[in-house]
Scaffold this motif. Structure first.
Motif, PDB file in Angstrom:
ATOM      1  N   ARG A   1       0.845  -1.192   0.000  1.00  0.00           N
ATOM      2  CA  ARG A   1       0.000   0.000   0.000  1.00  0.00           C
ATOM      3  C   ARG A   1       0.881   1.243   0.000  1.00  0.00           C
ATOM      4  NH1 ARG A   1      -5.053   0.507   3.977  1.00  0.00           N
ATOM      5  NH2 ARG A   1      -5.885  -0.794   2.272  1.00  0.00           N
ATOM      6  N   ARG A   2       0.554   2.191  -0.870  1.00  0.00           N
ATOM      7  CA  ARG A   2       1.218   3.492  -0.883  1.00  0.00           C
ATOM      8  C   ARG A   2       0.244   4.544  -0.374  1.00  0.00           C
ATOM      9  NH1 ARG A   2       5.836   2.873  -4.115  1.00  0.00           N
ATOM     10  NH2 ARG A   2       5.704   1.132  -5.591  1.00  0.00           N
ATOM     11  N   PHE A   3       0.750   5.465   0.437  1.00  0.00           N
ATOM     12  CA  PHE A   3      -0.075   6.547   0.975  1.00  0.00           C
ATOM     13  C   PHE A   3       0.276   7.852   0.282  1.00  0.00           C
ATOM     14  CE2 PHE A   3       0.151   3.420   4.402  1.00  0.00           C
ATOM     15  CZ  PHE A   3      -1.191   3.262   4.717  1.00  0.00           C
ATOM     16  N   GLY A   4      -0.737   8.657  -0.010  1.00  0.00           N
ATOM     17  CA  GLY A   4      -0.527   9.959  -0.624  1.00  0.00           C
ATOM     18  C   GLY A   4      -0.835  11.079   0.353  1.00  0.00           C
ATOM     19  N   TYR A   5      -0.040  12.124   0.306  1.00  0.00           N
ATOM     20  CA  TYR A   5      -0.186  13.235   1.251  1.00  0.00           C
ATOM     21  C   TYR A   5      -0.286  14.561   0.506  1.00  0.00           C
ATOM     22  CZ  TYR A   5       1.250   9.958   4.894  1.00  0.00           C
ATOM     23  OH  TYR A   5       1.317   8.899   5.745  1.00  0.00           O
ATOM     24  N   THR A   6      -0.990  15.493   1.119  1.00  0.00           N
ATOM     25  CA  THR A   6      -1.034  16.873   0.635  1.00  0.00           C
ATOM     26  C   THR A   6      -0.742  17.778   1.819  1.00  0.00           C
ATOM     27  OG1 THR A   6      -2.701  16.301  -1.026  1.00  0.00           O
ATOM     28  CG2 THR A   6      -2.401  18.649  -0.513  1.00  0.00           C
ATOM     29  N   GLY A   7       0.412  18.444   1.776  1.00  0.00           N
ATOM     30  CA  GLY A   7       0.782  19.322   2.880  1.00  0.00           C
ATOM     31  C   GLY A   7       0.862  18.613   4.215  1.00  0.00           C
ATOM     32  N   GLY A   8       1.265  17.337   4.231  1.00  0.00           N
ATOM     33  CA  GLY A   8       1.385  16.602   5.484  1.00  0.00           C
ATOM     34  C   GLY A   8       0.122  15.869   5.884  1.00  0.00           C
ATOM     35  N   ASP A   9      -0.996  16.114   5.185  1.00  0.00           N
ATOM     36  CA  ASP A   9      -2.258  15.438   5.495  1.00  0.00           C
ATOM     37  C   ASP A   9      -2.434  14.222   4.603  1.00  0.00           C
ATOM     38  OD1 ASP A   9      -2.945  17.348   7.390  1.00  0.00           O
ATOM     39  OD2 ASP A   9      -3.817  18.668   5.865  1.00  0.00           O
ATOM     40  N   LEU A  10      -2.842  13.095   5.212  1.00  0.00           N
ATOM     41  CA  LEU A  10      -3.100  11.873   4.447  1.00  0.00           C
ATOM     42  C   LEU A  10      -4.351  12.068   3.600  1.00  0.00           C
ATOM     43  CD1 LEU A  10      -2.491   8.884   3.883  1.00  0.00           C
ATOM     44  CD2 LEU A  10      -3.846   8.307   5.898  1.00  0.00           C
ATOM     45  N   THR A  11      -4.200  12.000   2.280  1.00  0.00           N
ATOM     46  CA  THR A  11      -5.325  12.297   1.384  1.00  0.00           C
ATOM     47  C   THR A  11      -5.671  11.156   0.435  1.00  0.00           C
ATOM     48  OG1 THR A  11      -3.754  13.343  -0.127  1.00  0.00           O
ATOM     49  CG2 THR A  11      -4.914  14.788   1.409  1.00  0.00           C
ATOM     50  N   ALA A  12      -4.817  10.129   0.347  1.00  0.00           N
ATOM     51  CA  ALA A  12      -5.110   9.045  -0.601  1.00  0.00           C
ATOM     52  C   ALA A  12      -4.302   7.815  -0.234  1.00  0.00           C
ATOM     53  CB  ALA A  12      -4.762   9.487  -2.027  1.00  0.00           C
ATOM     54  N   TYR A  13      -4.752   6.673  -0.716  1.00  0.00           N
ATOM     55  CA  TYR A  13      -3.924   5.466  -0.630  1.00  0.00           C
ATOM     56  C   TYR A  13      -4.200   4.607  -1.851  1.00  0.00           C
ATOM     57  CZ  TYR A  13      -7.965   2.738   1.042  1.00  0.00           C
ATOM     58  OH  TYR A  13      -9.185   2.114   1.153  1.00  0.00           O
ATOM     59  N   GLU A  14      -3.279   3.695  -2.108  1.00  0.00           N
ATOM     60  CA  GLU A  14      -3.350   2.891  -3.327  1.00  0.00           C
ATOM     61  C   GLU A  14      -2.797   1.506  -3.018  1.00  0.00           C
ATOM     62  OE1 GLU A  14      -2.161   4.489  -7.523  1.00  0.00           O
ATOM     63  OE2 GLU A  14      -0.380   3.612  -6.618  1.00  0.00           O
ATOM     64  N   ASP A  15      -3.555   0.474  -3.349  1.00  0.00           N
ATOM     65  CA  ASP A  15      -3.156  -0.902  -3.038  1.00  0.00           C
ATOM     66  C   ASP A  15      -2.693  -1.651  -4.278  1.00  0.00           C
ATOM     67  OD1 ASP A  15      -3.728  -0.521  -0.425  1.00  0.00           O
ATOM     68  OD2 ASP A  15      -5.659  -1.578  -0.443  1.00  0.00           O
ATOM     69  N   GLU A  16      -1.711  -2.497  -4.065  1.00  0.00           N
ATOM     70  CA  GLU A  16      -1.192  -3.357  -5.134  1.00  0.00           C
ATOM     71  C   GLU A  16      -1.115  -4.784  -4.583  1.00  0.00           C
ATOM     72  OE1 GLU A  16       2.670  -3.501  -8.180  1.00  0.00           O
ATOM     73  OE2 GLU A  16       2.651  -2.165  -6.437  1.00  0.00           O
ATOM     74  N   HIS A  17      -1.953  -5.678  -5.109  1.00  0.00           N
ATOM     75  CA  HIS A  17      -1.980  -7.066  -4.659  1.00  0.00           C
ATOM     76  C   HIS A  17      -0.974  -7.868  -5.489  1.00  0.00           C
ATOM     77  CE1 HIS A  17      -5.896  -5.411  -3.366  1.00  0.00           C
ATOM     78  NE2 HIS A  17      -5.731  -6.217  -2.323  1.00  0.00           N
ATOM     79  N   LEU A  18       0.207  -8.031  -4.940  1.00  0.00           N
ATOM     80  CA  LEU A  18       1.286  -8.658  -5.704  1.00  0.00           C
ATOM     81  C   LEU A  18       1.063 -10.151  -5.923  1.00  0.00           C
ATOM     82  CD1 LEU A  18       4.344  -6.881  -4.019  1.00  0.00           C
ATOM     83  CD2 LEU A  18       3.270  -6.344  -6.193  1.00  0.00           C
ATOM     84  N   SER A  19       0.278 -10.781  -5.057  1.00  0.00           N
ATOM     85  CA  SER A  19       0.077 -12.231  -5.177  1.00  0.00           C
ATOM     86  C   SER A  19      -1.163 -12.593  -5.982  1.00  0.00           C
ATOM     87  CB  SER A  19      -0.029 -12.852  -3.782  1.00  0.00           C
ATOM     88  OG  SER A  19      -1.111 -12.271  -3.076  1.00  0.00           O
ATOM     89  N   ASP A  20      -1.882 -11.589  -6.469  1.00  0.00           N
ATOM     90  CA  ASP A  20      -3.115 -11.837  -7.219  1.00  0.00           C
ATOM     91  C   ASP A  20      -2.823 -11.789  -8.716  1.00  0.00           C
ATOM     92  OD1 ASP A  20      -5.599 -12.053  -8.285  1.00  0.00           O
ATOM     93  OD2 ASP A  20      -6.484 -10.349  -7.216  1.00  0.00           O
ATOM     94  N   PRO A  21      -2.768 -12.955  -9.385  1.00  0.00           N
ATOM     95  CA  PRO A  21      -2.448 -12.962 -10.822  1.00  0.00           C
ATOM     96  C   PRO A  21      -3.511 -12.289 -11.677  1.00  0.00           C
ATOM     97  CG  PRO A  21      -3.173 -15.135 -10.095  1.00  0.00           C
ATOM     98  CD  PRO A  21      -3.048 -14.304  -8.865  1.00  0.00           C
ATOM     99  N   ALA A  22      -4.725 -12.147 -11.135  1.00  0.00           N
ATOM    100  CA  ALA A  22      -5.807 -11.539 -11.919  1.00  0.00           C
ATOM    101  C   ALA A  22      -5.680 -10.019 -11.978  1.00  0.00           C
ATOM    102  CB  ALA A  22      -7.163 -11.927 -11.327  1.00  0.00           C
ATOM    103  N   GLU A  23      -4.933  -9.447 -11.029  1.00  0.00           N
ATOM    104  CA  GLU A  23      -4.807  -7.993 -11.002  1.00  0.00           C
ATOM    105  C   GLU A  23      -3.798  -7.539 -12.050  1.00  0.00           C
ATOM    106  OE1 GLU A  23      -3.074  -4.971  -7.806  1.00  0.00           O
ATOM    107  OE2 GLU A  23      -4.970  -5.868  -7.150  1.00  0.00           O
ATOM    108  N   VAL A  24      -4.207  -6.591 -12.878  1.00  0.00           N
ATOM    109  CA  VAL A  24      -3.355  -6.112 -13.961  1.00  0.00           C
ATOM    110  C   VAL A  24      -2.309  -5.150 -13.400  1.00  0.00           C
ATOM    111  CG1 VAL A  24      -3.285  -4.878 -16.158  1.00  0.00           C
ATOM    112  CG2 VAL A  24      -5.232  -6.362 -15.600  1.00  0.00           C
TER     113      VAL A  24
END
Length: 655
Positions: A108-131
C-alpha cells in the motif's frame, strides 16, 4: 519518543561531571533527531506479508503487517509502529514485483497533501488476476511541484536505485546517471543507509558529502536531517584543500596542466630533492665517551628511508631515532646496557639534530609549491621528462612571489599544496565519502578526494555528458584510478524520473556531440511536460515567458549565460519582479531564481526559462564545453521548459 528523551533523569546514573556532560550531549542529539518536520509524514507505505517470518508456509500462518517510514517509531511499550525504510524487512517495498512478490501479499502506498493523508493505493502482488499498472501516487509524488530545497525520495526509490542504495560499505560504487535519474538522491540515501547499517563504525571514522559548490550543498542540506541523520559533514573540494587563501585564477591551459596527474610526480621529485646524502660522520658526546656514526652508515640509513617511500615528515622524524639506534648498537658492543630513554636522549643530541637538519630538513608544502611555480630552473629540474618546456612556461608565474601570504593562489594551486601536504604527512581518512558531480574534477582533485577515503569507501556520482570544465573526466575508469578506487563497481541509471519526455528528448540532440556512445535518458514520466522554443524580440519577451510560468504552481528558474545575468536582473527589477540567487531557498511568495549557467548544475526547478542558448555555448572557452553547459541548462526543468532566443540556435539543436 521525543518527550521520553526530554524527560530522562540522569542525576543518579553518572559517576562524574564528564560522564554527565557526554550523556547530556547524546540525549540532546537524540532529541534533535526526533524533531517534527512540517509537511513530512512519518510513514508512506505498508507491507502485508503472506506468512510469518520463519513459519512453515504449509501451515497457513498469517503474515505480519508493517508500516514503512522515514525512521523507526515505537509506542509506549517499545513495540514498533513504523519500520525504518532502511531495515531489511522494508526492502520488499522497493523490490517486490508481480514476478517476484518476495512473500508480500499487499503493498500500500499513501498519498499526502501538505502533510495530510489524502489518498492510498493498493497493489496485490500475489493476485495474478490484477493487472500491473503504473502507480498513480508514485507518478504524483515524482511530479509534485518543487518549492524549497531538495527533498528525500524514500517514498519513490525504484528497484535499480534501491540496489545501489543498499550496496555494502566495503566496496566503492560509481553511478553514471543522466539528468533526472536521481543519482544525487541515490548517493544521499546511500549515506543514510550506511549510517543505519554500520552506525558504530562510521561514527568512529566519519562520513563526508562533497558537492561542486555552496549553492548545491545548500540545496541538498535538508535531505539527510529529514531522515534523522545530523552528523554528516558537507563540503566542496575547495573546502578540503583550503590550506591557503585563493585570490587568483588560472587561464584554462594552465589550470589543465596543474590539474594533470603528472604534477603529483613533479611534486614528489621536488620534495625529495631536499634530501642531501651525508658526507660527514656524526659524533655524539655522552659524558667522557664519544660515539661516531660514519658517513657510509648514515648514507645506508637515508637510502633505506628513501626506498621505503614513507611520508617525508615521517622519515624526518624517524631519522634521528635511526641514528640514535646506531649509537646504541656501539654502546652495547662496548659493554653498556642502554635503554629507550638513552636512545631518546641521543636522538635529541645537538649533533644528531644538526645532522638531521642538513640531511633531511623540514619542508613547508606551500613554500615548496611557491618555489616550483616561481623558479623556472627548479621546475625544469623536477619536471624533466614529465612536462615539456611549453607546459612548464604555461604554469610558471609571470613574476616571482616573495611569500606564501602575498601569492595570489588559484584553486588549482591549492590542490597542488594539498598534494604536497600529503607527501609530507598523511591525510586523515574517513569511513565513507560521497562525491557528487564528479565528472568536473581534474585528476589532481580526484587524488585530493581519494586521500580522504584511502581506508574507507566512496560513492561517486556524475554524468560524463555534463562535464563542463576543460579538464572534465573522459572515462570513469580513468577517474576511479586517480581516486584510488579502480575496483569500484560502475552502475548506470538510464530511467529519468525528473525531466519530462519532450524536454529530455530535445536536450538529447546534443549527446552525439558531447558524449558519443552514451545512452540517452529515457523518461518514465507519463506527463510529457510543457516544452516550447520561442523566438523573442528582446528582453521583454524573456520576462513575458517568466510571467507566464509564474502563473503556474511551483518554482521557476531563469537560466542564462553568465554575461547575460546583469542585463536580465535589470529587466526583472524594471518589471517589479523579485527574484533569488542560486542556493537561496524559494518560498510560496518568491518562487523565481535567476541562475547563471555556470551554477545551474545539480539544481532543479519546476519550470525553467532558458535564455539565449547560443550565448550559453559562446560563454565557454571551447565549443564542446559550451554544448555541455547548454545540456546541463536544458535539463534543469521538472515540469516544463521554455527556450527563448533572439539570435540563431546552435546548429546541434536542429532537428
Amino acid at each position: 519518543m521525543r518527550e521520553d528523551a526530554e524527560s530522562l533523569d540522569i542525576r543518579d546514573v553518572t559517576a562524574n561531571w564528564v560522564n554527565a556532560e557526554v550523556l547530556r550531549r547524546q540525549i540532546g542529539e537524540r532529541i534533535k533527531a526526533l524533531a517534527d518536520l512540517s509537511h513530512t509524514p512519518l510513514f508512506f507505505g505498508r507491507l502485508d506479508y503472506l506468512h510469518a517470518p520463519g513459519a512453515d508456509r504449509a501451515e497457513g500462518a498469517e503474515g505480519e503487517r508493517f508500516y514503512i517510514g522515514r525512521r523507526h517509531v515505537h509506542d509506549a511499550e517499545g513495540d514498533p509502529m513504523v519500520i525504518d525504510w532502511r531495515a531489511p524487512v522494508s526492502q520488499p517495498f522497493y523490490r517486490a514485483s508481480k514476478k517476484d512478490p518476495m512473500d508480500v501479499g499487499l503493498r500500500r502506498r499513501f498519498g499526502y497533501t501538505g502533510g495530510d493523508l489524502t489518498a492510498y493505493e493498493d497493489e496485490h502482488l500475489s493476485d495474478p488476476a490484477e493487472v500491473s499498472a503504473t502507480s498513480k501516487l508514485l507518478q504524483q509524488e515524482i511530479e509534485r511541484p518543487r518549492v524549497g530545497p531538495m527533498r528525500d525520495i524514500v517514498a519513490t526509490i525504484q528497484p535499480e536505485q534501491d540496489e545501489i542504495v543498499r550496496s555494502g560499505l566495503s566496496g566503492s560504487v560509481c553511478v553514471q546517471g543522466g539528468p533526472g535519474t536521481g543519482k544525487t538522491a541515490v548517493g544521499l540515501h546511500r549515506v543514510a543507509y550506511l549510517l543505519y547499517a554500520h552506525r558504530d563504525r562510521l561514527a568512529r571514522t566519519g562520513t563526508l558529502v562533497i558537492g561542486p559548490n555552496r549553492s548545491f550543498l545548500h540545496y541538498i542540506e535538508q535531505v539527510l536531517p529529514a531522515l534523522g541523520e545530523l552528523e554528516v559533514r558537507q563540503a566542496t573540494v575547495d573546502d578540503l584543500v583550503a590550506h591557503v587563501e585563493v585570490r587568483g585564477t588560472d587561464a584554462a591551459p594552465a589550470a589543465v596542466i596543474k590539474g594533470d596527474a603528472r604534477m603529483a610526480e613533479v611534486l614528489r621529485r621536488a620534495l625529495r630533492s631536499h634530501v642531501t646524502p651525508p658526507t660527514e660522520p656524526v659524533t655524539v658526546v655522552r659524558g667522557s665517551r664519544r660515539w661516531r656514526v660514519p658517513a657510509y652508515e648514515l648514507e645506508e640509513i637515508v637510502r633505506e628511508l628513501l626506498d621505503r617511500d614513507i611520508r617525508y615528515g615521517a622519515a624526518h622524524e624517524a631519522l634521528p631515532q635511526r641514528i640514535a639506534h646506531a649509537v646504541l648498537v656501539q654502546m652495547e658492543r662496548s659493554g653498556e646496557a642502554p635503554d629507550d630513554r638513552v636512545q631518546d636522549a641521543v636522538a635529541r643530541n645537538a649533533a644528531v639534530k644538526a645532522a638531521v637538519k642538513a640531511i633531511w630538513p623540514q619542508v613547508d608544502p606551500a613554500k615548496l609549491v611557491l618555489r616550483l611555480l616561481g623558479d623556472a630552473e627548479f621546475l625544469a629540474a623536477h619536471a624533466e621528462g614529465l612536462l615539456d618546456p611549453a607546459e612548464q612556461r604555461e604554469i610558471l608565474w609571470a613574476k616571482p612571489v616573495r611569500s606564501v601570504k602575498s601569492a595570489k593562489w588559484s584553486a588549482a594551486d591549492a590542490v597542488l599544496i594539498d598534494e604536497a601536504t600529503d607527501l609530507v604527512r598523511r591525510t586523515h581518512s574517513l569511513g565513507h565519502v560521497v562525491l557528487d558531480e564528479a565528472q568536473d574534477l581534474s585528476p589532481m582533485q580526484y587524488r585530493a578526494v581519494g586521500r580522504r577515503c584511502t581506508t574507507g569507501s566512496a560513492t561517486v556520482l556524475g554524468d560524463l555528458a555534463q562535464g563542463t570544465t576543460p579538464w572534465a573526466t573522459r572515462s570513469w575508469a580513468e577517474a576511479l584510478g586517480h581516486l584510488g578506487k579502480a575496483d569500484a563497481v560502475v552502475e548506470q541509471l538510464t530511467a529519468g524520473f525528473r525531466v519530462p519526455t519532450d524536454v529530455i528528448t530535445y536536450a538529447s540532440r546534443l549527446l552525439p556531440h558531447i558524449a558519443p556512445g552514451l545512452a540517452p535518458v529515457a523518461s518514465v514520466r507519463e506527463n510529457p511536460g510543457l516544452f516550447e522554443v520561442r523566438a523573442v524580440s528582446g528582453d521583454s519577451g524573456v520576462i513575458a515567458a517568466v510571467e507566464e510560468l509564474l502563473g503556474r504552481e511551483g518554482s521557476i528558474g531563469l537560466i542564462a549565460a553568465d554575461a547575460r545575468i546583469p542585463v536580465l536582473a535589470q529587466a526583472l527589477e524594471a518589471a517589479g519582479r523579485t527574484y533569488l540567487g542560486p542556493g537561496e531557498e524559494t518560498t510560496a511568495r518568491t518562487r523565481l531564481t535567476l541562475v547563471p549557467a555556470s551554477l545551474a548544475k545539480g539544481l532543479e526547478y519546476d519550470y525553467v526559462v532558458l535564455d539565449e542558448p547560443g550565448a550559453v555555448v559562446d560563454g565557454e572557452p571551447d565549443g564542446r564545453t559550451g554544448l555541455r553547459r547548454l545540456y546541463v541548462s536544458l535539463t534543469r526543468a521538472v515540469s516544463g521548459l521554455v527556450v527563448t532566443h533572439t539570435g540563431a540556435l546552435p546548429p546541434e539543436l536542429a532537428a
